[in-house]
Motif scaffolding. Structure first.
Motif, PDB file in Angstrom:
ATOM      1  N   THR A 175      30.329  42.711  33.222  1.00 10.27           N
ATOM      2  CA  THR A 175      29.806  44.174  33.152  1.00 10.27           C
ATOM      3  C   THR A 175      30.915  45.019  32.566  1.00 10.27           C
ATOM      4  OG1 THR A 175      31.223  44.635  35.101  1.00 10.27           O
ATOM      5  CG2 THR A 175      29.271  43.921  35.798  1.00 10.27           C
ATOM      6  N   LEU A 176      30.530  46.260  32.148  1.00  9.26           N
ATOM      7  CA  LEU A 176      31.721  47.150  31.517  1.00  9.26           C
ATOM      8  C   LEU A 176      32.978  46.811  32.054  1.00  9.26           C
ATOM      9  CD1 LEU A 176      29.628  50.193  30.366  1.00  9.26           C
ATOM     10  CD2 LEU A 176      30.162  48.236  29.089  1.00  9.26           C
ATOM     11  N   TYR A 177      33.296  46.735  33.489  1.00 13.30           N
ATOM     12  CA  TYR A 177      34.402  46.404  33.991  1.00 13.30           C
ATOM     13  C   TYR A 177      35.178  45.253  33.423  1.00 13.30           C
ATOM     14  CZ  TYR A 177      32.654  49.925  37.486  1.00 13.30           C
ATOM     15  OH  TYR A 177      32.323  50.708  38.235  1.00 13.30           O
ATOM     16  N   SER A 178      34.581  44.289  32.878  1.00 11.65           N
ATOM     17  CA  SER A 178      35.038  43.083  32.306  1.00 11.65           C
ATOM     18  C   SER A 178      35.699  43.587  31.037  1.00 11.65           C
ATOM     19  CB  SER A 178      33.890  42.287  31.772  1.00 11.65           C
ATOM     20  OG  SER A 178      33.050  41.786  33.292  1.00 11.65           O
ATOM     21  N   ILE A 179      35.153  44.582  30.270  1.00  5.75           N
ATOM     22  CA  ILE A 179      35.982  44.862  29.309  1.00  5.75           C
ATOM     23  C   ILE A 179      37.495  45.357  29.705  1.00  5.75           C
ATOM     24  CG2 ILE A 179      36.149  46.592  27.278  1.00  5.75           C
ATOM     25  CD1 ILE A 179      33.930  44.976  26.924  1.00  5.75           C
ATOM     26  N   THR A 180      37.497  46.050  30.793  1.00  2.00           N
ATOM     27  CA  THR A 180      38.814  46.564  31.290  1.00  2.00           C
ATOM     28  C   THR A 180      39.868  45.190  31.422  1.00  2.00           C
ATOM     29  OG1 THR A 180      37.674  48.205  32.361  1.00  2.00           O
ATOM     30  CG2 THR A 180      39.968  47.910  32.859  1.00  2.00           C
ATOM     31  N   ARG A 181      38.955  44.148  32.500  1.00  2.00           N
ATOM     32  CA  ARG A 181      39.777  43.108  32.876  1.00  2.00           C
ATOM     33  C   ARG A 181      40.158  41.960  31.534  1.00  2.00           C
ATOM     34  NH1 ARG A 181      39.632  39.940  37.522  1.00  2.00           N
ATOM     35  NH2 ARG A 181      41.009  38.262  37.400  1.00  2.00           N
ATOM     36  N   THR A 182      39.240  42.045  30.705  1.00  2.00           N
ATOM     37  CA  THR A 182      39.501  41.322  29.427  1.00  2.00           C
ATOM     38  C   THR A 182      40.763  41.650  28.656  1.00  2.00           C
ATOM     39  OG1 THR A 182      37.387  40.524  29.212  1.00  2.00           O
ATOM     40  CG2 THR A 182      38.790  40.249  27.328  1.00  2.00           C
ATOM     41  N   VAL A 183      40.879  43.040  28.303  1.00  2.00           N
ATOM     42  CA  VAL A 183      41.967  43.557  27.950  1.00  2.00           C
ATOM     43  C   VAL A 183      43.183  43.367  28.536  1.00  2.00           C
ATOM     44  CG1 VAL A 183      43.104  45.622  27.006  1.00  2.00           C
ATOM     45  CG2 VAL A 183      40.649  45.500  26.535  1.00  2.00           C
ATOM     46  N   GLU A 184      43.264  43.584  29.959  1.00  2.00           N
ATOM     47  CA  GLU A 184      44.343  43.162  30.628  1.00  2.00           C
ATOM     48  C   GLU A 184      44.936  41.956  30.684  1.00  2.00           C
ATOM     49  OE1 GLU A 184      43.534  46.800  34.043  1.00  2.00           O
ATOM     50  OE2 GLU A 184      42.535  44.917  34.078  1.00  2.00           O
ATOM     51  N   ASP A 185      43.866  40.923  30.699  1.00  2.00           N
ATOM     52  CA  ASP A 185      44.329  39.554  30.852  1.00  2.00           C
ATOM     53  C   ASP A 185      44.878  39.094  29.305  1.00  2.00           C
ATOM     54  OD1 ASP A 185      43.157  39.368  33.333  1.00  2.00           O
ATOM     55  OD2 ASP A 185      41.456  38.282  32.890  1.00  2.00           O
ATOM     56  N   MET A 186      44.278  39.773  28.226  1.00  2.00           N
ATOM     57  CA  MET A 186      44.755  39.347  26.852  1.00  2.00           C
ATOM     58  C   MET A 186      46.058  39.579  26.919  1.00  2.00           C
ATOM     59  SD  MET A 186      43.035  37.818  24.527  1.00  2.00           S
ATOM     60  CE  MET A 186      41.432  37.566  24.086  1.00  2.00           C
ATOM     61  N   PHE A 187      46.464  40.903  27.555  1.00  2.00           N
ATOM     62  CA  PHE A 187      47.887  41.091  27.438  1.00  2.00           C
ATOM     63  C   PHE A 187      48.756  41.158  28.573  1.00  2.00           C
ATOM     64  CE2 PHE A 187      45.510  43.377  23.895  1.00  2.00           C
ATOM     65  CZ  PHE A 187      46.301  43.119  22.821  1.00  2.00           C
ATOM     66  N   LEU A 194      48.442  42.323  31.812  1.00  2.00           N
ATOM     67  CA  LEU A 194      48.485  43.432  32.674  1.00  2.00           C
ATOM     68  C   LEU A 194      47.790  43.206  34.042  1.00  2.00           C
ATOM     69  CD1 LEU A 194      47.845  45.847  29.959  1.00  2.00           C
ATOM     70  CD2 LEU A 194      50.080  45.277  30.773  1.00  2.00           C
ATOM     71  N   PRO A 195      48.234  43.954  34.863  1.00  2.00           N
ATOM     72  CA  PRO A 195      47.620  43.691  36.256  1.00  2.00           C
ATOM     73  C   PRO A 195      46.333  44.303  36.299  1.00  2.00           C
ATOM     74  CG  PRO A 195      49.141  45.340  36.503  1.00  2.00           C
ATOM     75  CD  PRO A 195      49.448  44.768  35.155  1.00  2.00           C
ATOM     76  N   CYS A 196      45.223  43.877  37.019  1.00  2.00           N
ATOM     77  CA  CYS A 196      43.986  44.475  36.947  1.00  2.00           C
ATOM     78  C   CYS A 196      43.797  46.066  37.573  1.00  2.00           C
ATOM     79  CB  CYS A 196      42.696  43.604  37.452  1.00  2.00           C
ATOM     80  SG  CYS A 196      43.205  43.175  39.201  1.00  2.00           S
ATOM     81  N   LEU A 197      43.031  46.643  37.273  1.00  2.00           N
ATOM     82  CA  LEU A 197      42.630  48.078  37.824  1.00  2.00           C
ATOM     83  C   LEU A 197      41.429  48.201  38.586  1.00  2.00           C
ATOM     84  CD1 LEU A 197      43.824  50.103  34.658  1.00  2.00           C
ATOM     85  CD2 LEU A 197      45.197  49.744  36.861  1.00  2.00           C
ATOM     86  N   ALA A 198      41.326  48.793  39.870  1.00  2.00           N
ATOM     87  CA  ALA A 198      40.162  49.038  40.561  1.00  2.00           C
ATOM     88  C   ALA A 198      39.041  48.036  40.290  1.00  2.00           C
ATOM     89  CB  ALA A 198      39.514  50.461  39.558  1.00  2.00           C
ATOM     90  N   HIS A 199      37.936  48.431  39.942  1.00  2.00           N
ATOM     91  CA  HIS A 199      36.745  47.380  39.940  1.00  2.00           C
ATOM     92  C   HIS A 199      36.893  46.163  38.939  1.00  2.00           C
ATOM     93  CE1 HIS A 199      34.440  49.462  42.752  1.00  2.00           C
ATOM     94  NE2 HIS A 199      34.438  50.681  41.994  1.00  2.00           N
ATOM     95  N   ALA A 200      37.921  46.315  38.016  1.00  2.00           N
ATOM     96  CA  ALA A 200      38.192  45.148  37.108  1.00  2.00           C
ATOM     97  C   ALA A 200      38.914  44.088  38.229  1.00  2.00           C
ATOM     98  CB  ALA A 200      39.568  45.552  36.155  1.00  2.00           C
ATOM     99  N   CYS A 201      39.367  44.252  39.252  1.00  2.00           N
ATOM    100  CA  CYS A 201      39.815  43.248  40.240  1.00  2.00           C
ATOM    101  C   CYS A 201      38.814  42.700  40.865  1.00  2.00           C
ATOM    102  CB  CYS A 201      40.924  43.979  41.072  1.00  2.00           C
ATOM    103  SG  CYS A 201      42.273  44.744  40.126  1.00  2.00           S
ATOM    104  N   LEU A 239      36.261  37.943  30.034  1.00  2.00           N
ATOM    105  CA  LEU A 239      35.998  37.087  28.741  1.00  2.00           C
ATOM    106  C   LEU A 239      36.713  36.029  28.287  1.00  2.00           C
ATOM    107  CD1 LEU A 239      34.174  39.684  28.503  1.00  2.00           C
ATOM    108  CD2 LEU A 239      33.743  39.239  26.124  1.00  2.00           C
ATOM    109  N   VAL A 240      38.112  36.308  28.908  1.00  2.00           N
ATOM    110  CA  VAL A 240      39.277  35.263  28.636  1.00  2.00           C
ATOM    111  C   VAL A 240      38.884  34.106  29.344  1.00  2.00           C
ATOM    112  CG1 VAL A 240      41.506  34.843  28.997  1.00  2.00           C
ATOM    113  CG2 VAL A 240      40.845  36.972  28.067  1.00  2.00           C
ATOM    114  N   GLY A 241      38.707  32.791  28.882  1.00  2.00           N
ATOM    115  CA  GLY A 241      38.656  31.610  29.708  1.00  2.00           C
ATOM    116  C   GLY A 241      37.010  31.458  30.026  1.00  2.00           C
TER     117      GLY A 241
END
Length: 332
Positions: A297-309, A311-318, A325-327
């Motif tokens: 989902t578009l929350y996967s964009i948030t999660r991917t950026v956080e995983d790449m760098f 960072l802890p996940c935010l809100a629905h990214a968790c 997309l990582v892994g």
């Protein structure tokens, strides 16, 4: 009759442009799918958001030959979905893992303002950099829409935790994002791209152009080809430092309604929310080409950026249903 004839002329003009800008070979060659000698590190993520098309309206469409080719040449998330309807809430969902309920009907500044944490402030907190490049924005950090710029397509301006000074420094206007000039091109050429770059084409180029659905999609397809041509020609792209994620904010369909939960995996995969199904392309020198059927989902964009760098996940990214997309088989 006059308006119909004007539409014919507009489509003919776009076809003429297409004949000039689309003569690439059947294989896109080294755009994606290369094998690195040593696994590279992604240092820059560019996020591109286009407008108002479902997956099936883009992939295979005669109006989108470039994106249709891109779907097989680079990573193609075939089961990617928005967060909701309408547009502004999806931009906020991508950048912060959530959106204010008041944003679903569109933005004046107060309707979309959010004091929640977001990718930009996460980056500030760990010393990473970000920048927003807004095509046709009248001035830096502009909070008033002026055709063809739309504030609902510029999520950073709504986060109240970002100071006015920082917003003016990092939320910048670009006259033409496909030109060999301007803030984005200069950063690309000078090796000064931020860790994450949010790129928004104007409404003539993002799929919203008021010239009919096929005409608008053709404009977005041409723009994307020309934009990616700038990015993929750089040494930083060729060595795997730059990853580009291209998606659409939402689609249109029989189920489309403001506030729809487009992150409902069961409903999405059952096909009962077709307006939520959007293209998502992974453009990276070493991306595995072709289809990937993991649910995103578009929350996967948030999660991917956080995983790449890191960072802890935010809100629905968790959320358990939010895949990164990582892994996930794209090669990083």
């Amino acid at each position: 009759m006059k308006s119909a004839w004007a539409t014919v002329l507009a489509l003919a003009a776009l076809a003429a442009v297409a004949a000039v800008t689309w003569p690439f070979p059947a294989s896109m060659g080294p755009l994606c799918g290369q094998t690195p000698a040593v696994q590279p590190t992604v240092q820059h993520i560019i996020i591109v958001m286009l407008e108002n098309r479902t997956y099936n309206q883009v992939i295979g469409s005669p109006a989108a030959p470039y994106e249709t080719r891109l779907a097989s040449a680079c990573g193609n998330a075939t089961e990617a979905f928005g967060a909701t309807h309408g547009s502004a809430s999806n931009y906020l969902a991508s950048s912060g893992g959530q959106y204010p309920s008041s944003s679903i009907h569109g933005c004046n500044y107060s309707a979309c303002a959010s004091n929640e944490n977001n990718l930009y402030q996460q980056f500030d907190g760990v010393g990473l950099t970000w920048k927003v490049y807004e095509e046709s924005m009248p001035s830096a950090c502009d909070k008033s829409s002026a055709w063809p710029y739309k504030i609902g397509h510029n999520p950073a301006i709504f986060y109240t935790g970002i100071s006015a000074a920082e917003c003016h420094a990092d939320d910048v206007p670009v006259a033409d994002l496909t030109a060999r000039s301007g803030a984005f091109y200069d950063d690309l050429q000078n090796g000064t791209l931020p860790s994450v770059a949010w790129v928004t084409p104007n409404r003539n180029n993002d799929g919203e152009k008021p010239c009919g659905r096929s005409c608008a999609l053709t404009s977005a397809d041409i723009w994307l080809q020309n934009f990616l041509a700038l990015v993929t020609a750089t040494p930083a792209y060729r060595n795997g430092s730059i990853l580009v994620l291209v998606t659409y904010d939402e689609g249109k369909g029989r189920d489309n309604e403001f506030g729809e939960n487009c992150a409902n995996e069961t409903a999405d995969l059952a096909g009962s929310q077709p307006s939520c199904h959007v293209p998502l392309f992974v453009v990276w020198q070493y991306a595995k080409p072709g289809s990937n059927s993991i649910f995103f989902t578009l929350y996967s964009i948030t999660r991917t950026v956080e995983d790449m760098f890191g960072l802890p996940c935010l809100a629905h990214a968790c959320d358990p249903a939010t895949a990164s997309l990582v892994g996930s088989g794209f090669g990083f």
